[in-house]
Write an enzyme that holds these catalytic residues in place. Structure first.
Site, PDB file in Angstrom:
ATOM      1  N   SER A   4       0.897  -1.344  -0.101  1.00 37.15           N
ATOM      2  CA  SER A   4      -0.078   0.055  -0.174  1.00 37.15           C
ATOM      3  C   SER A   4       0.787   1.295   0.087  1.00 37.15           C
ATOM      4  CB  SER A   4      -1.201   0.007   1.385  1.00 37.15           C
ATOM      5  OG  SER A   4      -0.097  -0.233   2.491  1.00 37.15           O
ATOM      6  N   VAL A   9       6.542   4.002   4.494  1.00 39.10           N
ATOM      7  CA  VAL A   9       6.268   4.589   5.877  1.00 39.10           C
ATOM      8  C   VAL A   9       7.431   5.167   6.056  1.00 39.10           C
ATOM      9  CG1 VAL A   9       5.678   4.150   8.104  1.00 39.10           C
ATOM     10  CG2 VAL A   9       4.497   2.716   6.333  1.00 39.10           C
ATOM     11  N   LYS A  51       2.433   7.419   6.433  1.00 33.58           N
ATOM     12  CA  LYS A  51       2.559   6.449   5.260  1.00 33.58           C
ATOM     13  C   LYS A  51       2.008   7.190   3.818  1.00 33.58           C
ATOM     14  CE  LYS A  51       1.413   2.178   5.033  1.00 33.58           C
ATOM     15  NZ  LYS A  51       0.792   0.684   5.090  1.00 33.58           N
ATOM     16  N   ASP A 105      -5.647  -8.294   5.537  1.00 40.52           N
ATOM     17  CA  ASP A 105      -4.110  -8.475   5.405  1.00 40.52           C
ATOM     18  C   ASP A 105      -3.439  -8.505   6.601  1.00 40.52           C
ATOM     19  OD1 ASP A 105      -1.851  -9.015   3.900  1.00 40.52           O
ATOM     20  OD2 ASP A 105      -1.435  -6.773   3.620  1.00 40.52           O
TER      21      ASP A 105
END
Length: 808
Positions: free
Chosen positions: A494, A497, A511, A604
Site C-alpha cells: 500500500s 512509511v 504512510k 491482510d
C-alpha cells in the site's frame, strides 16, 4: 422507583431546576430570577443564561403557537434541549409566563391563568432561582444554601444494573447490555447497594455497576450530553463550540439491529449495509408508513395437521425470545417435526455449533440477520405461499413514527407516571438527568481550573485535545515533519512509511499511499471514519493529508517495529511476549469485527502488520486501507484478491463472499507461527519443486500426532529456541485455536471474540494450577493473581457480530 417519594423528589428536582431560569427578568444578573419576578413567553429576551453562556433557560418554540419552558445548550447550532417542564402540555405564545412566587413556588401558567406546571417548594424561604455554569438549575434561600436539585445519581434496574429496554405496545424486553451474557460476563456487577452514575468533565462515565467508558475526544473544556435517541440507542455527544454541531463520541449498541423493536412484530432488521427493515416471505408491512407496527401474515393461522405446509429457510436470521421449547443434541428433522406438530409454532431456529440446538418460536419479535450468526430460521408457511429457495432480505428504509413504542432505561418507571407520558418521561428525563449529573461534578474541578487559567483557556485546551485526536495535515507540514521523507521505516503493497516529528513534538509514522485512491471528498470521508476507531491493540491514526495526487496517513509511532522482525530472527521473542501478542492481536481483531463504530475486515493480517510497543503490546496496523482505494480503477494496485500469499483464506481464490472469517484464517497462521517460530506461510521445496506449504505440513503432522496421542507432540510443535521454557497449557490452546482457524470450511472457524475468551480461559487455568503447587515458593502472590485476573476480564463482550457498514 415507583414510590410517591421518588416521584415527588424527581419532580421537585426538575421543577427547581427550571425556577433558576427566571431570575434574569428582575435582576441585573442574567442567570438569576428573584422572588416575585417572572419570565414572559412574549419577550424573546426574557430568559436566563448561565454566567459562562453555556446554558439558556426560557420558552422554547416547538410549533405554531406552542411553547415549552426548557433549558438548552446556548451554543448548539440547533437548540439542544436538556429538560422541559411541560412536555405533554405546551403553553400559548401569548400571555403565558413562569413566575417565582412570594411563597417560594415556581409556577408556569398558560394564557387563561391555568397552572400547567409548578414546584412543591411553597412555604419555603426561597429567595431566587439561579442557572449555574454547570447547567444545574437551583433554588436558593437567603443563606445562599442550595435547597433542592441533588442530581448526582439516577435509578437503575431493580438489581442495580443500568439497562436499556424496549417498551412497545406488544412486548417489553431488555436489549443492553448483551442479553446473551450474564451480569458479570458483561463486565458489570449487581453486588452494589448504590445506584450512582457519573459523567465527569474529562468525558469518562463511571457507574456503581462497573459500567466504564470514555468519550473518544477525552479531555477538559468540552460540553457533552448522554442521550437515548429515538432509535433506542444510547449515545454520548460532544459539542464543538466553533461549529455548534454535536459529534458522537460513544454509543452503547454497536450493532444497530440488536436494538429491540426496530422493525416491529414479524419484521427483520437487515444491513444493506445501512440499517433497514424487511418482511419475511408470506408477510407484508402492517402500516407502510410505520415500521414499528411490523409485518402481518398474508395467510390464516396454520393449526390443522391436515393442512399442507412448507418451511422456508432464512439464512443467518434469528428472532429473539418467545421460545416454546429448547432442545439440544437434536437432528434437523426432529426439530422440524416439533414445530410441525405444535399448533402455535410459527417458525423454528436450528443451530449447528458443536451440537444441534432447536428453538421453536410461538411469536416472531426482534428479528435480525447477521452473516456471522451460526443458525437459520425456518418459517412455517402454507404450501400456497410461493417463495424462492434463495431468500434475499433487502429491506426498506426504517421509519420510526410510532408514539406508542418508546425505548427506555431500566425495568420500572423512574417517576411512577403512567401511560404514554411515562414513556416520554423516560426519554427526556434520562437525557436531562445525565446532563445535569455531569454538570454537578464538573462544577468543582471546572471552578478550580477557571481560577487558575480562566474559562477561555480551559475551552481552548479542550479543543486542542480534540484537534490532537484527528486532523487534516497539509502536504508541506508532513514533508517538513519527515525531513522530506528521509527516514523510511518500511514499505509494503500500500505504500512506504516514514518516521516524522510533528510541530507538537509527537513522533509519528507517515504512510505515503501508492496507487489509485478515491476522489478527495470521498477519501476524506472514509479516512475520517477509520480515524474514529480506537483500541489499545490498534495503531492509532492521528490524521491524514489529501491534496491533489497526494494521499498520506499519519499514525502513532510504535517503538519495537513489527512482529516478523522479532520472531523470525536471532533476537526472538520469549514465550510470555508471544502469548501477549496472541491475546492482544485477537482483542484488536475482535474489536474491529464486533465492537467498533463500523464493522471492519482487515484482509491482510500478517506479522508485518502487527507492531509491538515498548511493553511488547501488539498494535495492528493497516486496517481499513482497501476502503480508501479505487479497487475498480485500471491503475489500482489493489485487486479483488487482497492479502499476502500464505496468509490468505481459500475463499479469496474461490471467489466466495468475503466475511470476517478471512481475518480469522490469517490470524490462525500467525498464532501457529508464534508457537513454531518459523514462517509457516513458506512453501516446502523438495527436488526443486514446491510440494506444500509449511502450514499444511505443520497442521497435518500435528493433527496426526495429537490423534495418536504421542507424548512428545508439543515439543515438536513449539519453537526449539525456547529450550522448553513455555506454558504447555497456553501452547496447547494456541495450537488448537490455530488449527481451527485455518479450516478450509469457514463456517467451522471460530469468531475472534470466542478466541479471546478461549485464550483468557487458558490463562485462568494456568493460574489455578500454579496456586496448588506443592512447593509454596512456586505459588504466585495474591497481587500477581489479581493482576492476571483483571487482564482476563478484558475480553470482547459481543459473541454474535452483525454486519454494520463494512470496511474492507
Amino acid at each position: 422507583m415507583r414510590s410517591q417519594r421518588l416521584t415527588s423528589q424527581s419532580s421537585t428536582l426538575f421543577l427547581v431546576a427550571i425556577s433558576l431560569c427566571f431570575s434574569l427578568s428582575s435582576s441585573r444578573n442574567p442567570n438569576i430570577l428573584q422572588r416575585g419576578s417572572s419570565l414572559s413567553v412574549e419577550d424573546d429576551s426574557d430568559m436566563l443564561t448561565s454566567a459562562d453562556n453555556t446554558f439558556t433557560c426560557g420558552f422554547y418554540n416547538v410549533g405554531e403557537n406552542a411553547y415549552y419552558f426548557s433549558i438548552w445548550f446556548t451554543n448548539s447550532k440547533e437548540k439542544t434541549v436538556v429538560w422541559m417542564a411541560n412536555r405533554d402540555k405546551p403553553v400559548n405564545g401569548k400571555g403565558s409566563r413562569v413566575s417565582l412566587l412570594r411563597d417560594g413556588a415556581l409556577v408556569l401558567k398558560d394564557v387563561d391563568g391555568s397552572t400547567t406546571w409548578e414546584t412543591n417548594t411553597s412555604s419555603t424561604d426561597v429567595q431566587k432561582a439561579e442557572l449555574l455554569d454547570n447547567g444545574n438549575l437551583v433554588l436558593k434561600d437567603s443563606t445562599e444554601e442550595i435547597m433542592l436539585l441533588d442530581i448526582s445519581f439516577f435509578f437503575f434496574d431493580t438489581d442495580n444494573v443500568l439497562r436499556l429496554m424496549y417498551d412497545g405496545p406488544d412486548i417489553s424486553s431488555v436489549y443492553w447490555p448483551n442479553i446473551d451474557l450474564n451480569v458479570f460476563q458483561n463486565g458489570r456487577t449487581n453486588y452494589n447497594s448504590t445506584k450512582i452514575a457519573v459523567l465527569d468533565d474529562m468525558g469518562r462515565f463511571l457507574s456503581s455497576d462497573r459500567l466504564d467508558f470514555n468519550a473518544s475526544d477525552w479531555g477538559f473544556g468540552i460540553k457533552r450530553r448522554l442521550t437515548i435517541d429515538y432509535d433506542g440507542n444510547l449515545r454520548l455527544y460532544s459539542l464543538n463550540n466553533r461549529t455548534g454541531l454535536w459529534i458522537i463520541s460513544w454509543k452503547a449498541v454497536m450493532q444497530h439491529c440488536l436494538v429491540h423493536g426496530l422493525c416491529g412484530r414479524n419484521g427483520i432488521c437487515v444491513y444493506t449495509p445501512e440499517t433497514k427493515c424487511s418482511c419475511p416471505p408470506g408477510y407484508e408491512m402492517a402500516d407502510p408508513s410505520n415500521w414499528s407496527k411490523g409485518c402481518k401474515p398474508m395467510f390464516s393461522a396454520i393449526c390443522s395437521h391436515s393442512q399442507q405446509v412448507r418451511f422456508v429457510k432464512l439464512q443467518h436470521v434469528d428472532f429473539y425470545g418467545f421460545d416454546s421449547s429448547y432442545t439440544t443434541e437434536i437432528s434437523f428433522d426432529s426439530c422440524k417435526k416439533k414445530c410441525l406438530e405444535d399448533c402455535q409454532c410459527q417458525a423454528f431456529s436450528y443451530r449447528l455449533s458443536g451440537e444441534g440446538r432447536c428453538y421453536t418460536k410461538v411469536e416472531l419479535f426482534n428479528g435480525y440477520q447477521s452473516p456471522n450468526f451460526s443458525g437459520n430460521i425456518y418459517l412455517k408457511l402454507p404450501l400456497s405461499i410461493e417463495s424462492s429457495e434463495d431468500i434475499i432480505l433487502n429491506g426498506t428504509n426504517y421509519i420510526c413514527n410510532s408514539s406508542e413504542s418508546i425505548m427506555k432505561i431500566g425495568i420500572s418507571s423512574m417517576y411512577g407516571i403512567g401511560g404514554k407520558r411515562m414513556r416520554w418521561v423516560y426519554l427526556y428525563s434520562f437525557a436531562s438527568a445525565i446532563g445535569l449529573i455531569e454538570m454537578l461534578l464538573i462544577v468543582s474541578s471546572w471552578w478550580l481550573l477557571i481560577r487558575r487559567r480562566g474559562v477561555q483557556a480551559v475551552v481552548e485546551e479542550g479543543y486542542r485535545v480534540i484537534s490532537r485526536q484527528f486532523m487534516k495535515f497539509t502536504y508541506m507540514e508532513l514533508k517538513k515533519a519527515t525531513k522530506n521523507f528521509k527516514e523510511e521505516l518500511g514499505k509494503g503493497a500500500s505504500g512506504a512509511v516514514f518516521k516524522g516529528v510533528l510541530a507538537d513534538e509527537r513522533v509519528v509514522a507517515v504512510k505515503k499511499l501508492g496507487g489509485a485512491y478515491q476522489m478527495e471528498e470521498v477519501f476524506q470521508a472514509e479516512v475520517s471514519t477509520i480515524g474514529k476507531i480506537n483500541h489499545m491493540n490498534l495503531v492509532r491514526m492521528w490524521g491524514f493529508c489529501s491534496e491533489s495526487r497526494h494521499r498520506l496517513l499519519v499514525y502513532e509511532y510504535v517503538e519495537n517495529k513489527s512482529l516478523d522482525k522479532l520472531l523470525f530472527t536471532e533476537n526472538f521473542l520469549g514465550w510470555k511476549e508471544r502469548f501477549k501478542v496472541a491475546v492482544g492481536t485477537a482483542k484488536g481483531l475482535a474489536y474491529l469485527h464486533h465492537e467498533c463504530l463500523e464493522w471492519v475486515i482487515h484482509c491482510d493480517v500478517k506479522p508485518e502488520n502487527i507492531l509491538l510497543d515498548g511493553e511488547f503490546e501488539p498494535k495492528i496496523s493497516d486496517f481499513g486501507l482497501a476502503k480508501l482505494s479505487q479497487r475498480g480503477h485500471k491503475n489500482s494496485e489493489f485487486s479483488r484478491i487482497r492479502g499476502t500469499k500464505g496468509y490468505m483464506a481459500p475463499e479469496w481464490a474461490l471467489n466466495l463472499p468475503i466475511t470476517a472469517k478471512v481475518d480469522v484464517y490469517s490470524y490462525g497462521v500467525v498464532i501457529l507461527e508464534l508457537v513454531k517460530g518459523i514462517r509457516l506461510s513458506n512453501w516446502v521445496v523438495e527436488d526443486g519443486e514446491e510440494q506444500e506449504t509449511e502450514l499444511t505440513r505443520f497442521v497435518r503432522v500435528t493433527k496426526r500426532k495429537i490423534q495418536s496421542e504421542e507424548a512428545a507432540w508439543m515439543e515438536d510443535a513449539v519453537d526449539t529456541r525456547l529450550n522448553g521454557e513455555f506454558s504447555k497449557i497456553q501452547a496447547a490452546k494456541m495450537v488448537e485455536i490455530g488449527i481451527s482457524c485455518v479450516e478450509e470450511d469457514r463456517s467451522k472457524r471460530p469468531t475472534m471474540d470466542s478466541i479471546v475468551q478461549a485464550l483468557m480461559a487458558s490463562k485462568m487455568v494456568e493460574i489455578g494450577i500454579s496456586c496448588v503447587e506443592e512447593d509454596r515458593n512456586k505459588r504466585p502472590t495474591m497481587d500477581s493473581i489479581v493482576q492476571a485476573l483483571m487482564a482476563c476480564e478484558d475480553v470482547s463482550r459481543i459473541r454474535t457480530p452483525d454486519n454494520l457498514s463494512v470496511i474492507i
